[in-house]
Scaffold this motif. Sequence first.
Motif, mmCIF file in Angstrom:
data_model
loop_
_atom_site.group_PDB
_atom_site.id
_atom_site.type_symbol
_atom_site.label_atom_id
_atom_site.label_comp_id
_atom_site.label_asym_id
_atom_site.label_seq_id
_atom_site.Cartn_x
_atom_site.Cartn_y
_atom_site.Cartn_z
ATOM 1 N N LEU A 97 -20.774 7.009 4.837
ATOM 2 C CA LEU A 97 -19.781 5.985 5.158
ATOM 3 C C LEU A 97 -18.687 6.575 6.026
ATOM 4 C CD1 LEU A 97 -19.535 4.240 1.682
ATOM 5 C CD2 LEU A 97 -20.692 3.405 3.727
ATOM 6 N N LEU A 98 -18.462 5.915 7.156
ATOM 7 C CA LEU A 98 -17.385 6.306 8.082
ATOM 8 C C LEU A 98 -16.105 5.592 7.668
ATOM 9 C CD1 LEU A 98 -19.401 6.075 11.426
ATOM 10 C CD2 LEU A 98 -19.016 8.091 9.992
ATOM 11 N N ASP A 99 -15.005 6.322 7.674
ATOM 12 C CA ASP A 99 -13.739 5.783 7.185
ATOM 13 C C ASP A 99 -13.116 4.852 8.217
ATOM 14 O OD1 ASP A 99 -11.593 5.546 5.377
ATOM 15 O OD2 ASP A 99 -10.437 6.941 6.610
ATOM 16 N N ILE A 100 -12.532 3.736 7.699
ATOM 17 C CA ILE A 100 -11.666 2.862 8.503
ATOM 18 C C ILE A 100 -10.328 2.798 7.788
ATOM 19 C CG2 ILE A 100 -13.610 1.520 9.403
ATOM 20 C CD1 ILE A 100 -12.871 -0.675 7.407
ATOM 21 N N ASN A 101 -9.302 2.390 8.516
ATOM 22 C CA ASN A 101 -7.944 2.365 7.959
ATOM 23 C C ASN A 101 -7.780 1.096 7.124
ATOM 24 O OD1 ASN A 101 -5.382 3.207 7.410
ATOM 25 N ND2 ASN A 101 -4.515 2.611 9.385
ATOM 26 N N ASP A 102 -8.287 1.130 5.911
ATOM 27 C CA ASP A 102 -8.232 -0.043 5.035
ATOM 28 C C ASP A 102 -7.379 0.210 3.801
ATOM 29 O OD1 ASP A 102 -9.917 1.839 4.005
ATOM 30 O OD2 ASP A 102 -11.411 0.419 3.269
ATOM 31 N N ASN A 103 -6.650 1.326 3.743
ATOM 32 C CA ASN A 103 -5.782 1.624 2.604
ATOM 33 C C ASN A 103 -4.397 2.001 3.121
ATOM 34 O OD1 ASN A 103 -7.579 1.765 0.011
ATOM 35 N ND2 ASN A 103 -8.758 2.767 1.646
ATOM 36 N N ALA A 104 -3.380 1.242 2.642
ATOM 37 C CA ALA A 104 -1.999 1.547 3.034
ATOM 38 C C ALA A 104 -1.485 2.717 2.219
ATOM 39 C CB ALA A 104 -1.109 0.328 2.807
ATOM 40 N N PRO A 105 -0.603 3.522 2.803
ATOM 41 C CA PRO A 105 -0.071 4.669 2.060
ATOM 42 C C PRO A 105 0.900 4.214 0.967
ATOM 43 C CG PRO A 105 0.934 4.554 4.225
ATOM 44 C CD PRO A 105 -0.129 3.497 4.215
ATOM 45 N N GLN A 106 1.044 5.026 -0.075
ATOM 46 C CA GLN A 106 1.952 4.781 -1.186
ATOM 47 C C GLN A 106 2.819 6.005 -1.398
ATOM 48 O OE1 GLN A 106 -0.360 3.773 -4.601
ATOM 49 N NE2 GLN A 106 -1.388 2.028 -3.635
ATOM 50 N N SER A 130 -1.102 6.911 10.312
ATOM 51 C CA SER A 130 -1.401 7.152 11.731
ATOM 52 C C SER A 130 -2.689 6.503 12.165
ATOM 53 C CB SER A 130 -1.471 8.673 11.985
ATOM 54 O OG SER A 130 -0.243 9.289 11.686
ATOM 55 N N GLY A 131 -3.173 5.491 11.412
ATOM 56 C CA GLY A 131 -4.424 4.854 11.773
ATOM 57 C C GLY A 131 -4.300 4.029 13.054
ATOM 58 N N ASN A 132 -5.447 3.585 13.496
ATOM 59 C CA ASN A 132 -5.502 2.752 14.707
ATOM 60 C C ASN A 132 -6.304 1.500 14.376
ATOM 61 O OD1 ASN A 132 -5.284 1.808 17.318
ATOM 62 N ND2 ASN A 132 -6.907 3.119 18.148
ATOM 63 N N PRO A 133 -5.629 0.352 14.138
ATOM 64 C CA PRO A 133 -4.156 0.204 14.132
ATOM 65 C C PRO A 133 -3.567 0.819 12.862
ATOM 66 C CG PRO A 133 -5.213 -1.816 13.459
ATOM 67 C CD PRO A 133 -6.307 -0.899 13.827
ATOM 68 N N PRO A 134 -2.258 1.198 12.917
ATOM 69 C CA PRO A 134 -1.626 1.792 11.742
ATOM 70 C C PRO A 134 -1.471 0.761 10.625
ATOM 71 C CG PRO A 134 -0.017 1.440 13.463
ATOM 72 C CD PRO A 134 -1.325 1.116 14.085
ATOM 73 N N LYS A 135 -1.326 1.269 9.421
ATOM 74 C CA LYS A 135 -1.175 0.411 8.263
ATOM 75 C C LYS A 135 0.074 0.835 7.528
ATOM 76 C CE LYS A 135 -4.327 -1.917 5.078
ATOM 77 N NZ LYS A 135 -4.472 -3.062 5.969
ATOM 78 N N SER A 136 0.919 -0.197 7.200
ATOM 79 C CA SER A 136 2.191 0.067 6.536
ATOM 80 C C SER A 136 2.174 -0.545 5.151
ATOM 81 C CB SER A 136 3.361 -0.504 7.351
ATOM 82 O OG SER A 136 3.432 0.104 8.620
ATOM 83 N N ASN A 137 3.113 -0.034 4.303
ATOM 84 C CA ASN A 137 3.209 -0.516 2.937
ATOM 85 C C ASN A 137 4.602 -0.197 2.418
ATOM 86 O OD1 ASN A 137 2.503 -1.596 0.445
ATOM 87 N ND2 ASN A 137 1.807 0.395 -0.313
ATOM 88 N N ILE A 138 5.162 -1.154 1.659
ATOM 89 C CA ILE A 138 6.463 -0.930 1.022
ATOM 90 C C ILE A 138 6.177 -0.482 -0.404
ATOM 91 C CG2 ILE A 138 8.633 -1.957 0.291
ATOM 92 C CD1 ILE A 138 8.447 -3.874 2.610
ATOM 93 N N SER A 139 6.535 0.760 -0.733
ATOM 94 C CA SER A 139 6.336 1.325 -2.063
ATOM 95 C C SER A 139 7.673 1.421 -2.767
ATOM 96 C CB SER A 139 5.701 2.715 -1.972
ATOM 97 O OG SER A 139 4.402 2.618 -1.421
ATOM 98 N N ILE A 140 7.693 1.161 -4.035
ATOM 99 C CA ILE A 140 8.917 1.199 -4.849
ATOM 100 C C ILE A 140 8.996 2.560 -5.522
ATOM 101 C CG2 ILE A 140 10.195 0.149 -6.741
ATOM 102 C CD1 ILE A 140 9.949 -1.597 -4.248
ATOM 103 N N LEU A 141 10.123 3.218 -5.321
ATOM 104 C CA LEU A 141 10.408 4.489 -5.973
ATOM 105 C C LEU A 141 11.491 4.237 -7.011
ATOM 106 C CD1 LEU A 141 10.154 7.581 -6.226
ATOM 107 C CD2 LEU A 141 11.903 7.778 -4.450
ATOM 108 N N ARG A 142 11.180 4.423 -8.296
ATOM 109 C CA ARG A 142 12.134 4.246 -9.383
ATOM 110 C C ARG A 142 12.939 5.532 -9.525
ATOM 111 N NH1 ARG A 142 10.146 3.466 -14.456
ATOM 112 N NH2 ARG A 142 11.879 2.114 -15.038
ATOM 113 N N VAL A 143 14.233 5.396 -9.281
ATOM 114 C CA VAL A 143 15.128 6.562 -9.288
ATOM 115 C C VAL A 143 16.097 6.402 -10.440
ATOM 116 C CG1 VAL A 143 16.810 7.923 -8.012
ATOM 117 C CG2 VAL A 143 14.912 6.813 -6.801
ATOM 118 N N LYS A 144 16.230 7.407 -11.277
ATOM 119 C CA LYS A 144 17.204 7.432 -12.371
ATOM 120 C C LYS A 144 18.393 8.265 -11.908
ATOM 121 C CE LYS A 144 18.241 9.065 -16.916
ATOM 122 N NZ LYS A 144 18.679 10.372 -17.222
ATOM 123 N N VAL A 145 19.530 7.606 -11.832
ATOM 124 C CA VAL A 145 20.777 8.284 -11.471
ATOM 125 C C VAL A 145 21.453 8.650 -12.775
ATOM 126 C CG1 VAL A 145 22.982 8.096 -10.267
ATOM 127 C CG2 VAL A 145 20.925 6.990 -9.319
#
Length: 849
Positions: A538-547, A628-643
């Motif tokens: 299987l050849l990879d395609i950009n079907d997973n957004a980064p987290q 850096s895919g073509n086309p690139p894939k974006s994703n909004i990830s939530i980072l839980r930060v404890k102050v």
Amino acid sequence: VNFSNCNGKRKVQYESSEPADFKVDEDGMVYAVRSFPLSSEHAKFLVYAQDKETQEKWQVAVKLSLKPTLTEESTEEIHEIEEIVFPRQSTKHSGSLQRQKRDWVIPPINLPENSRGPFPQELVRIRSDRDKNLSLRYSVTGPGADQPPTGIFIINPISGQLSVTKPLDRELIARFHLRAHAVDINGNQVENPIDIVINVIDMNDNRPEFLHQVWNGTVPEGSKPGTYVMTVTAIDADDPNALNGMLRYRILSQAPSTPSPNMFTINNETGDIITVAAGLDREKVQQYTLIIQATDMEGNPTYGLSNTATAVITVTDVNDNPPEFTAMTFYGEVPENRVDVIVANLTVTDKDQPHTPAWNAVYRISGGDPTGRFAIQTDPNSNDGLVTVVKPIDFETNRMFVLTVAAENQVPLAKGIQHPPQSTATVSVTVIDVNENPYFAPNPKVIRQEEGLHAGTMLTTFTAQDPDRYMQQNIRYTKLSDPANWLKIDPVNGQITTIAVLDRESPNVKNNVYNATFLASDNGIPPMSGTGTLQIYLLDINDNAPQVLPQEAETCETPDPNSINITALDYDIDPNAGPFAFDLPLSPVTIKRNWTITRLNGDFAQLNLKIKFLEAGIYEVPIIITDSGNPPKSNISILRVKVCQCDSNGDCTDVDRIVGAGLGTGAIIAILLCIIILLILVLMFVVWMKRRDKERQAKQLLIDPEDDVRDNILKYDEEGGGEEDQDYDLSQLQQPDTVEPDAIKPVGIRRLDERPIHAEPQYPVRSAAPHPGDIGDFINEGLKAADNDPTAPPYDSLLVFDYEGSGSTAGSLSSLNSSSSGGEQDYDYLNDWGPRFKKLADMYGGGDD
């Protein structure tokens, strides 16, 4: 007949001119061979003597005459005995020594062994020339006379006549050495002793004896004439240097007598047996038996004594017969693709001795098997050749084999054998067609395909081939293994189609390869099947957004000294993964107002507080990550930060750090469950302790005296903790009138504080006196009642402190009456018992007061 002027060392052989009538022994004794009347023709004959070494010859004439009949009176006159005279000694003459005459040399006396007598038999007369003037006595000494064996030779002490008393045996003693003595009547020696040697002449009185009665020897078959076989040996107790001990050997018989009655001969002097004829064949005659005779007198059949022994000669095998096939052609058959099966059994014959190297056959294939698919092993028991298949045979390639096989022995044929060294035969092997497994080619089959392919897409055709070209069969296809259930195969033509989307990131994909296995089955008898593996790369395609990674972090309320390092997680591979771009969203506006993000490199970024102070708590910070895919894939990830509040080292000091750090719901539930279980265990323990105390209190305080094992000396000073810990009914002290009078108490019923000991005796009932009105009178009345009551215990009736126990040798104190019997006793002696009994002396010895 004998020789004169001879030292006796000559080896002489005697012969008679009339051997049919007269015979001469080696010792010169002449005897008649047969019985016959003495006539003029027998009155004279010649005796010849020949030296064996020098070959000199002599002869003497022997005349025979009739022996006259002798009387006892004329015996001494006619029969003259040889005299032996002592040599003369030297004597003094005219005051000078006279020359001494040399001693005589007495010739030995020859005496034949086994003489028939009569005994004693006179041998010789010993005489001294001084017997004319003196009266002498003669004696002999030495073995055979006065030494063992004693008594064989005796001498007449007066006449000096030496005689033998019994027959002699040369095989025991061949020579006697005696000494003759002459003494006067006073025992003085008058002559020097002389030596007398008596030789026992050997007679042929012992037969030859073989060392073994049966002799065993071997000879190889086919041996040439003159081949040594064995040696037989016999011994004769007679003199070996005389004819009596000279043996000669000969073969009396041979069994069997084939192929010649004289296959062997024997050296008549040494006993060596050799072959004299050719034709020894073990396959015809395996053993010969010879009767061997040994005869003394140099083998003279007339006068010699003989004996026999058996010689067993075994003919040993040599390889003179090659193996021969029992048939020119052997047949066999074998199913295709089978190995280690016996195809044919080759039989041979060999006349040599079984199970020897000359009989064991060795087989080899000399032709018809260029690829080495067959081998031949030898059966060690039957010597047969077992043709086996060592490599699979394909019926579609070879339907028949014709092998050329040769057989020979382990050892080569003996020299001079005219047979060919080996035998040859042909083996015809027929191959049987069987139903074989279909096979996929190539296997595994590899195809390359991009992931994300939609369902219903035809990927490839995966078909199998049937090796059975000569069988009309159909092949059907089925799916055997498809872990993700992505594929299906057409059962007729083998086309493989997708039934789901192919995903390279699936856990069923290893190293970008997805494996599926298919089964091909034919309709033969019996049905056969084969498997094949399809590998989809299987050849990879950009079907997973980064987290964002990690998804939870902590920082301090102030920008310094902490910052948060983050990276991105992308299930795609290069080039559809990093480097990544990190950014903060525009909304809500508090994100960019409170936080700032800095890209460190293509894979990492750093999140920091933008403001100088942020109240402690948990904040969800959205981060935009672009690959850096073509086309690139974006994703909004939530980072839980404890102050949180931090110390000087930048470590959080909040008590709720565990929760703030984002403990999962499962962890919190597990902690609560543990706390609840701990509380339940504590509660159960408390309940158990209370129940145990209640059971202890419910036990009977009183114990049967017979079961009471406590010490007889008890403590009486344990009064308790005072009125605070006592539960008394004080109403009797406050209202003594309410107390039940003694008159109401039933007979045989004690007070509640009394301890029952034995069966209730019948005592008189107390007088029912009315209770006084005040407490003091009530106490005095009670004391008076206790003193006069024989059933009352010897302690205060208001409080039972302890029970002393039973078994005391002093008896019970209940028998003492403090007032009624005190006047009748004298207790003044209690003052003599010391200060410990002072109180008791005051109570009882003080008089009425």
